[in-house]
Enzyme design. Sequence first.
Site, PDB file in Angstrom:
ATOM      1  N   LYS A  37     -16.684  -7.065   6.245  1.00 47.00           N
ATOM      2  CA  LYS A  37     -15.408  -7.735   6.073  1.00 47.00           C
ATOM      3  C   LYS A  37     -14.768  -8.362   7.289  1.00 47.00           C
ATOM      4  CE  LYS A  37     -13.262  -5.858   1.844  1.00 47.00           C
ATOM      5  NZ  LYS A  37     -12.067  -5.265   1.188  1.00 47.00           N
ATOM      6  N   ARG A  53      -1.734  -6.121  -7.912  1.00 46.76           N
ATOM      7  CA  ARG A  53      -0.655  -6.979  -7.552  1.00 46.76           C
ATOM      8  C   ARG A  53      -0.498  -7.993  -8.405  1.00 46.76           C
ATOM      9  NH1 ARG A  53      -3.359  -7.441  -1.977  1.00 46.76           N
ATOM     10  NH2 ARG A  53      -4.550  -8.834  -3.182  1.00 46.76           N
ATOM     11  N   HIS A  87       0.633  -1.275   0.092  1.00 47.12           N
ATOM     12  CA  HIS A  87       0.036   0.054   0.185  1.00 47.12           C
ATOM     13  C   HIS A  87       0.856   1.338   0.238  1.00 47.12           C
ATOM     14  CE1 HIS A  87      -3.069  -2.468   2.143  1.00 47.12           C
ATOM     15  NE2 HIS A  87      -3.590  -2.368   1.036  1.00 47.12           N
ATOM     16  N   SER A 114      -3.046  -7.639   2.779  1.00 45.52           N
ATOM     17  CA  SER A 114      -3.413  -7.468   4.046  1.00 45.52           C
ATOM     18  C   SER A 114      -3.722  -8.626   4.826  1.00 45.52           C
ATOM     19  CB  SER A 114      -4.516  -6.414   4.301  1.00 45.52           C
ATOM     20  OG  SER A 114      -4.092  -5.147   4.111  1.00 45.52           O
TER      21      SER A 114
END
Length: 163
Positions: A42, A91, A18, A129
């Site tokens: 989430k 990514r 990030h 993450s």
Amino acid sequence: MKKIALYPGTFDPITNGHFDIIERGVKLFDEVIIAVADSREKKPMFSLEERIEMTKLAVQDLERVRVVGFDNLTVELANSLGATVLIRGLRAVSDFEFELQLGYLNHSLDPEIETVYLMPRLKHAFISSSIVRNLLKFNGKTVHLLPPSVQSVIGGMNSCTLQ
């Protein structure tokens, strides 16, 4: 006219990947606003307040960057802050389909909003993450995955609060 970009995400927690995207964004835009999403659906490991604080610590030495929390539509937040560009990180190819759909959705909600996709440096491309959270649950090494200030905060937390 000032070019303001919004970089939305859950940042649970903010990673070196990030941070890499943020550094790249600062080179392209006059201001980058990091928008930390509430994302209760989430079930984040860290509270919104903790994620905002960790993000602020991670970017404290960068100019033209600020951090906000939000719990509304990204395009609504962008409009309220004067941002006309959304930054999204890619990514791997697996990210592309979801991010493309999200970009089209946001553009359908507000045709003035553009989405820019940035890739982290190769050394950060595998970091997510969710990988970090998994390592934290098992007291795994994360020092190479997190900004030092974030690692200090997380390292100082009791491991039972991270479970």
